[in-house]
Design an enzyme around this catalytic site. Structure first.
Site, mmCIF file in Angstrom:
data_model
loop_
_atom_site.group_PDB
_atom_site.id
_atom_site.type_symbol
_atom_site.label_atom_id
_atom_site.label_comp_id
_atom_site.label_asym_id
_atom_site.label_seq_id
_atom_site.Cartn_x
_atom_site.Cartn_y
_atom_site.Cartn_z
ATOM 1 N N LYS A 39 1.658 -0.777 0.122
ATOM 2 C CA LYS A 39 -0.144 0.224 0.442
ATOM 3 C C LYS A 39 0.782 1.287 0.166
ATOM 4 O O LYS A 39 0.638 2.173 -0.667
ATOM 5 C CB LYS A 39 -1.183 -0.020 1.257
ATOM 6 C CG LYS A 39 -2.104 -1.475 0.895
ATOM 7 C CD LYS A 39 -2.816 -0.779 2.123
ATOM 8 C CE LYS A 39 -3.375 -2.435 2.324
ATOM 9 N NZ LYS A 39 -4.698 -2.752 1.085
ATOM 10 N N ALA A 41 4.224 1.204 -0.920
ATOM 11 C CA ALA A 41 4.635 1.990 -2.467
ATOM 12 C C ALA A 41 3.875 1.873 -3.605
ATOM 13 O O ALA A 41 4.567 3.701 -4.290
ATOM 14 C CB ALA A 41 5.663 0.600 -2.688
ATOM 15 N N GLU A 135 0.317 -0.512 7.162
ATOM 16 C CA GLU A 135 0.706 -1.979 6.881
ATOM 17 C C GLU A 135 2.333 -1.976 7.510
ATOM 18 O O GLU A 135 3.384 -2.968 7.115
ATOM 19 C CB GLU A 135 1.034 -2.298 5.478
ATOM 20 C CG GLU A 135 -0.048 -2.451 4.624
ATOM 21 C CD GLU A 135 -0.161 -3.272 3.278
ATOM 22 O OE1 GLU A 135 -1.350 -3.847 2.269
ATOM 23 O OE2 GLU A 135 0.265 -2.825 3.079
ATOM 24 N N SER A 216 -17.799 0.908 -6.051
ATOM 25 C CA SER A 216 -18.543 1.131 -7.449
ATOM 26 C C SER A 216 -19.358 3.092 -7.097
ATOM 27 O O SER A 216 -20.871 3.011 -8.128
ATOM 28 C CB SER A 216 -19.800 0.228 -8.161
ATOM 29 O OG SER A 216 -20.010 -0.533 -6.807
ATOM 30 N N GLY A 218 -18.732 5.905 -5.308
ATOM 31 C CA GLY A 218 -17.819 6.293 -5.937
ATOM 32 C C GLY A 218 -17.285 7.400 -4.172
ATOM 33 O O GLY A 218 -16.212 6.196 -4.073
ATOM 34 N N ASP A 239 -10.006 -5.575 -12.505
ATOM 35 C CA ASP A 239 -9.189 -5.749 -11.227
ATOM 36 C C ASP A 239 -9.275 -4.965 -10.334
ATOM 37 O O ASP A 239 -8.314 -3.851 -10.777
ATOM 38 C CB ASP A 239 -7.177 -6.332 -11.507
ATOM 39 C CG ASP A 239 -6.624 -6.673 -10.494
ATOM 40 O OD1 ASP A 239 -6.924 -6.420 -9.087
ATOM 41 O OD2 ASP A 239 -5.559 -6.636 -10.750
ATOM 42 N N GLY A 244 -7.725 1.645 -4.121
ATOM 43 C CA GLY A 244 -7.860 2.363 -3.075
ATOM 44 C C GLY A 244 -6.305 3.222 -3.196
ATOM 45 O O GLY A 244 -6.382 4.313 -2.844
ATOM 46 N N ASP A 245 -5.181 2.697 -3.004
ATOM 47 C CA ASP A 245 -4.173 3.327 -2.764
ATOM 48 C C ASP A 245 -4.119 4.367 -4.384
ATOM 49 O O ASP A 245 -3.741 5.016 -4.187
ATOM 50 C CB ASP A 245 -3.241 2.229 -3.707
ATOM 51 C CG ASP A 245 -3.160 1.179 -2.411
ATOM 52 O OD1 ASP A 245 -3.362 1.868 -0.940
ATOM 53 O OD2 ASP A 245 -3.030 0.490 -2.138
ATOM 54 N N ARG A 278 -7.088 -1.919 -15.576
ATOM 55 C CA ARG A 278 -6.395 -3.268 -16.302
ATOM 56 C C ARG A 278 -5.729 -4.090 -14.599
ATOM 57 O O ARG A 278 -5.387 -3.542 -13.522
ATOM 58 C CB ARG A 278 -5.375 -2.075 -16.412
ATOM 59 C CG ARG A 278 -5.848 -1.363 -17.139
ATOM 60 C CD ARG A 278 -4.356 0.048 -17.633
ATOM 61 N NE ARG A 278 -4.230 1.258 -17.473
ATOM 62 C CZ ARG A 278 -4.750 2.771 -17.710
ATOM 63 N NH1 ARG A 278 -5.066 2.246 -18.378
ATOM 64 N NH2 ARG A 278 -4.214 3.437 -16.663
HETATM 65 O O1 RIB Z 1 -3.585 -2.367 -1.495
HETATM 66 C C1 RIB Z 1 -3.100 -3.634 -2.482
HETATM 67 C C2 RIB Z 1 -2.265 -3.572 -2.012
HETATM 68 O O2 RIB Z 1 -2.487 -4.631 -0.246
HETATM 69 C C3 RIB Z 1 -1.380 -4.514 -2.885
HETATM 70 O O3 RIB Z 1 -0.678 -3.858 -4.045
HETATM 71 C C4 RIB Z 1 -0.399 -5.530 -1.489
HETATM 72 O O4 RIB Z 1 0.306 -5.441 -1.607
HETATM 73 C C5 RIB Z 1 -1.177 -5.306 -1.019
HETATM 74 O O5 RIB Z 1 -0.478 -4.396 0.829
#
Ligand code: RIB
Length: 299
Positions: A39, A41, A135, A216, A218, A239, A244-245, A278
């Site tokens: 999350k 990165a 995390e 979905s 918003g 996918d 969210g990231d 994607r």
């Molecule tokens: O939010 C998605 C991420 O959660 C994934 O890339 C995975 O590594 C986890 O950390």
């Protein structure tokens, strides 16, 4: 304007399958795909692709997953001078993606779990915003927020995966970003209650803004004066990993480049939707030009 992300770095091993296995079940899937994730990165990459200067503080190991875990960060130009090599394996996420794009993720934290407050940058001069997730060990997240708050940075916290922020962290968070499930967990309530009322309850505990991402449907953002409801940009998801990231990274990028909150929320929502079209997390993220094209077609 420079954003500091303090967060996790993983390699993602993803398998598409006909469904996400139930407990005790084995499901046969397609070929495994190994790609950069985590999350922290992911959010750093999303922000960097959106055109701002980003540094990541986190950790990896010296194992074979290190290279793929760092590949997206390097490609996006994220500054890694606060990345640490620790004597533990690089974080690894095991992801199953179902045909409708939903996922289930198990994270082997590895080096991420060994990050200490001592690994945080000693000098926060030059940074304007701090972006956090859940995390890394809680004491690292708390200390990063404390130092950033004291240094006058704007602190954004994406409280995912769900972990109660606690009063100290909430008081130092300017903008909290959660999904409906995380919001319900923090308030000890059930999913599906009135989201705005729940968000306002959390707002009263310290942050200046709470954003609830609604998939979905918003997103909803509350501040003391306003409520912003943004519909989702309509896409067919392939996918949703990292959507969210993407939202969080683009939100901080737009805010750090001086845009107002409604514009930043709009851009973040569009970027998150595009990221669902994607496969992969960082591999799926749009850059600034692509986001702008969807925000202002043909401009
Ligand atoms: O939010 C998605 C991420 O959660 C994934 O890339 C995975 O590594 C986890 O950390």
């Amino acid at each position: 304007m420079t954003v500091l992300v303090v967060g996790s770095v993983n390699a993602d091993v993803t398998v598409r399958a006909s469904r996400i296995p139930a407990p005790g079940e084995t499901v046969l899937g397609e070929e495994a795909r190994v790609s950069p994730g985590g999350k922290g990165a992911n959010q750093a990459v999303a922000a960097a692709l959106a055109g701002i200067s980003v540094s990541l503080c986190g950790a990896v190991g010296q194992d074979s997953f290190r290279e793929v875990a760092l590949s997206g960060l390097t490609h996006a130009g994220v500054n890694l001078s606060h990345l640490h090599d620790l004597g533990a394996p690089t974080g690894l996420a095991l992801i199953t993606v179902s045909p409708d794009g939903e996922n289930a993720i198990t994270v082997a934290s590895g080096a991420n779990a060994h990050v200490l407050p001592a690994h945080l940058p000693a000098d926060l001069r030059g940074f304007t915003h701090l972006l956090l997730q859940n995390e890394l060990p809680p004491e690292v997240t708390r200390e990063a927020a404390r130092r950033a708050h004291n240094a006058g940075l704007t602190v954004l916290h994406n409280a995912a995966p769900a972990r109660e922020p606690g009063p100290e962290l909430l008081a130092r968070t300017h903008h909290l970003i959660v999904n409906e499930h995380e919001l319900a967990v923090f308030l000890g309530g059930a999913d599906g209650q009135d989201v705005e009322a729940q968000a306002r309850t959390l707002l009263a505990r310290g942050p200046q803004a709470i954003t609830v991402t609604l998939g979905s449907r918003g997103s909803l953002t509350v501040t003391e004066e306003n409520t912003y409801r943004l519909p989702a940009y309509p896409v067919t998801p392939v996918d949703t990993t990292g959507a969210g990231d993407t939202f969080c990274g683009v939100l901080v990028a737009w805010l750090a480049s001086g845009q107002a909150l409604p514009e930043a929320l709009h851009a973040a929502g569009v970027a998150a939707a595009l990221a669902c079209t994607r496969p992969g997390a960082q591999d799926a993220m749009p850059n600034r030009a692509e986001i702008e094209e969807y925000l202002h077609p043909g401009r």
